[in-house]
Design an enzyme around this catalytic site. Structure first.
Site, PDB file in Angstrom:
ATOM      1  N   GLY A  68       0.785  -1.226   0.000  1.00  0.00           N
ATOM      2  CA  GLY A  68       0.000   0.000   0.000  1.00  0.00           C
ATOM      3  C   GLY A  68       0.816   1.274   0.000  1.00  0.00           C
ATOM      4  O   GLY A  68       0.283   2.346  -0.263  1.00  0.00           O
ATOM      5  N   CYS A 277     -27.417  -8.860 -17.128  1.00  0.00           N
ATOM      6  CA  CYS A 277     -26.841  -8.465 -18.412  1.00  0.00           C
ATOM      7  C   CYS A 277     -27.834  -8.787 -19.540  1.00  0.00           C
ATOM      8  O   CYS A 277     -28.383  -9.888 -19.596  1.00  0.00           O
ATOM      9  CB  CYS A 277     -25.531  -9.209 -18.639  1.00  0.00           C
ATOM     10  N   CYS A 280     -26.112 -11.772 -21.775  1.00  0.00           N
ATOM     11  CA  CYS A 280     -25.798 -13.110 -21.264  1.00  0.00           C
ATOM     12  C   CYS A 280     -26.550 -13.436 -19.975  1.00  0.00           C
ATOM     13  O   CYS A 280     -26.329 -14.489 -19.384  1.00  0.00           O
ATOM     14  CB  CYS A 280     -24.298 -13.267 -21.055  1.00  0.00           C
ATOM     15  N   CYS A 302     -22.629  -6.707 -19.635  1.00  0.00           N
ATOM     16  CA  CYS A 302     -21.415  -6.949 -18.857  1.00  0.00           C
ATOM     17  C   CYS A 302     -20.317  -5.978 -19.275  1.00  0.00           C
ATOM     18  O   CYS A 302     -20.046  -5.808 -20.461  1.00  0.00           O
ATOM     19  CB  CYS A 302     -20.879  -8.357 -19.102  1.00  0.00           C
ATOM     20  N   CYS A 308     -18.681 -12.096 -20.559  1.00  0.00           N
ATOM     21  CA  CYS A 308     -19.956 -12.106 -21.278  1.00  0.00           C
ATOM     22  C   CYS A 308     -19.892 -13.090 -22.451  1.00  0.00           C
ATOM     23  O   CYS A 308     -20.808 -13.877 -22.667  1.00  0.00           O
ATOM     24  CB  CYS A 308     -20.251 -10.694 -21.778  1.00  0.00           C
TER      25      CYS A 308
END
Lengths: 323, 194
Positions: A68, A277, A280, A302, A308
């Site tokens: 980090g 979606c 899909c 998606c 997808c």
């Protein structure tokens, strides 16, 4: 850079997605640039010189050892503008080996300008294999999404980062933000999130949502939607972040605690979508809004194009999809 | 005569770096390095590989007394890396330790500063053996649950010295442990039990 895709009105919706196969393995297929002959072979493997790679590699080792923390590095000019992923490209160039398989996504899509040009760049300068399939990739460079398919221990995710400093819009002076990180003084960030609550009734930050890494440094996860923040936590893959213009590298090792900042009475929540979606029928994935025509018809599909496509190939059909 | 460096500098360096990166990112795991180097003794092929892959004119390198006593080692490193050698461990970016059993206390090396914890020394130690199994119990970032690492010889004061090093996080040194053909990492973020 833009996520916009071009459509021909009236065409079948699933055919409106541009074709994605065929741009890989481009090294041999690209036309030679005028007057420059076989220019790719004139570059070192993966474009960067070895001294630069060593410098970036040393920064990466520090970044992994101090999760980090933003390690300064001597970012180079790259053959693309700042903002197009120069940091991610330098990190990828420094880690890439001949046996790697590279995938590049831009907002989840393999087929947008930024993703295609970076994938071609490494196909040309390193000759590495490229793929659009998440499962096949060993290195995935990303602009602002984490793939829907869970990552594995054998994968490394490289993020393109525009502004690495999570405190920058709260405190413009680098000397001050550096001290704030040194002292773990993150009260200002909590005030910012609290102001969201007092103004909007909830934490209104939806992307670049700040996280605390391994209980110490507050980190900008890059402008990924906060939807992806939970995927960073305890992730089996190594996550590396490169900011070219701002000259910073940072990292999240595998299996590391990544906590999205929140309050007891306002716990962190990800976005939810009302509908699956349209192509899909996937649920629990991040969706892009697509305008369909001039009258404002739209559908949600998606953001992760590979996910997808795999679902559609497996026979899943959404409301606008074609069986 | 001067011994050769990497046969393929670009890809050999990359291979060593990726092994080292994986080792530091996943403490407790052991990664193969096959440097194909034949450096002058007492420098080991693994110490030489890390030095050739990661050091250059920007990194001061400290050699432990066993290595410093062999002028061929200094000549080899100077020729292949261009790195300046330093006698002060507190100024070293990398420290090569051939005799791990006589490794100086960790606090004699650079630990970085609160604003720049990256200004610290990376120790590279040559061990006789390095294997998974009872020895040091590791936990922290990069480790799923806990990991066990057995090493010999154990440097003096370890594992207490490693706990003290970790207690200063984000300051502290990072250690690369090498043994013939292998490398493991002990970054400052790792909590060490026994």
């Amino acid at each position: 850079m833009s996520d916009m895709r071009e459509f021909r009105p009236g065409a079948d919706p699933s055919s409106r997605l541009p074709p994605r196969s065929g741009d890989d393995g481009v090294a041999g297929a690209l036309p030679p640039q005028a007057g420059r002959g076989d220019e790719a072979s004139a570059y070192n493997f993966a474009y960067l010189d070895e001294g630069t790679k060593r410098m970036i590699r040393r920064a990466l080792l520090k970044a992994v050892a101090v999760p980090g923390y933003q390690v300064p590095f001597a970012s180079r000019e790259m053959p693309m503008p700042y903002g197009w992923g120069t940091g991610g490209v330098q990190v990828t160039a420094a880690i890439l080996g001949r046996s790697d398989v590279l995938k590049v996504i831009d907002q989840g899509a393999d087929d947008t300008t930024n993703a295609v040009s970076i994938r071609r760049f490494f196909a040309k300068t390193a000759g590495v294999a490229t793929t659009t399939h998440t499962a096949e990739a060993s290195v995935i460079q990303t602009r602002h999404r984490i793939p829907e398919r869970p990552l594995t221990e054998n994968q490394t995710l490289v993020y393109q980062v525009p502004i690495p400093e999570p405190l920058r819009f709260l405190e413009p002076r680098e000397t001050e933000t550096r001290q704030m990180h040194a002292l773990a003084e993150y009260g200002l960030m909590h005030v910012k999130l609290y102001e969201d609550i007092s103004r909007h009734g909830h934490i209104a930050t939806t992307y670049a949502y700040p996280v605390e890494v391994a209980g110490r440094y507050v980190m900008d996860p890059s402008p990924t939607p906060k939807f992806d923040n939970p995927k960073m936590d305890d992730c089996p893959a190594l996550q590396l972040f490169g900011a070219g213009r701002e000259r910073r590298i940072y990292a999240v090792p595998p299996y590391t605690k990544v906590r999205s900042l929140d309050f007891e009475d306002h716990p962190f929540r990800v976005q939810r979508f009302d509908q699956p979606c349209a192509l899909c029928a996937a649920e629990g994935v991040y969706l892009d809004e697509m305008l369909m025509d001039d009258s404002g018809r739209r559908m949600f599909i998606c953001s992760d194009t590979d996910h997808c496509e795999e679902r559609r190939a497996a026979g899943h059909v959404g409301t606008e999809g074609v069986a | 005569m001067l011994r050769a460096g990497f046969a393929d500098p670009v890809h050999d360096s990359q291979g060593v770096f990726r092994a080292v990166l994986d080792a530091l990112a996943r403490p407790g795991t052991i990664h193969a390095i096959a440097p194909r180097l034949d450096p002058p003794g007492p420098l080991t092929p693994e110490l030489a590989a890390v030095a050739l892959a990661l050091t250059d004119r920007d990194t001061a390198v400290w050699l432990d007394p066993a290595l410093a006593a062999a002028p061929e080692v200094a000549a080899y490193l100077r020729f292949h890396t261009g790195a300046p050698l330093t006698a002060d461990p507190g100024r070293a970016a990398f420290a090569l330790v051939r005799e791990a059993g006589r490794c100086p206390p960790l606090h004699t090396f650079a630990r970085g500063t609160p604003a720049y914890p990256d200004g610290s020394t990376t120790l590279v130690l040559a061990l006789d053996s390095l294997a998974p199994g009872a020895g040091l119990r590791l936990s922290g970032p990069g480790i799923r649950g806990t990991a066990d690492l057995a090493l010999a010889p154990l440097p003096p004061g370890w594992p207490a010295a490693l706990r003290e090093n970790h207690a200063g996080f984000p300051l502290g040194v990072d250690c690369l442990l090498t043994a013939p053909g292998r490398v493991a990492g002990l970054p400052r973020s790792t909590l060490v039990g026994s």
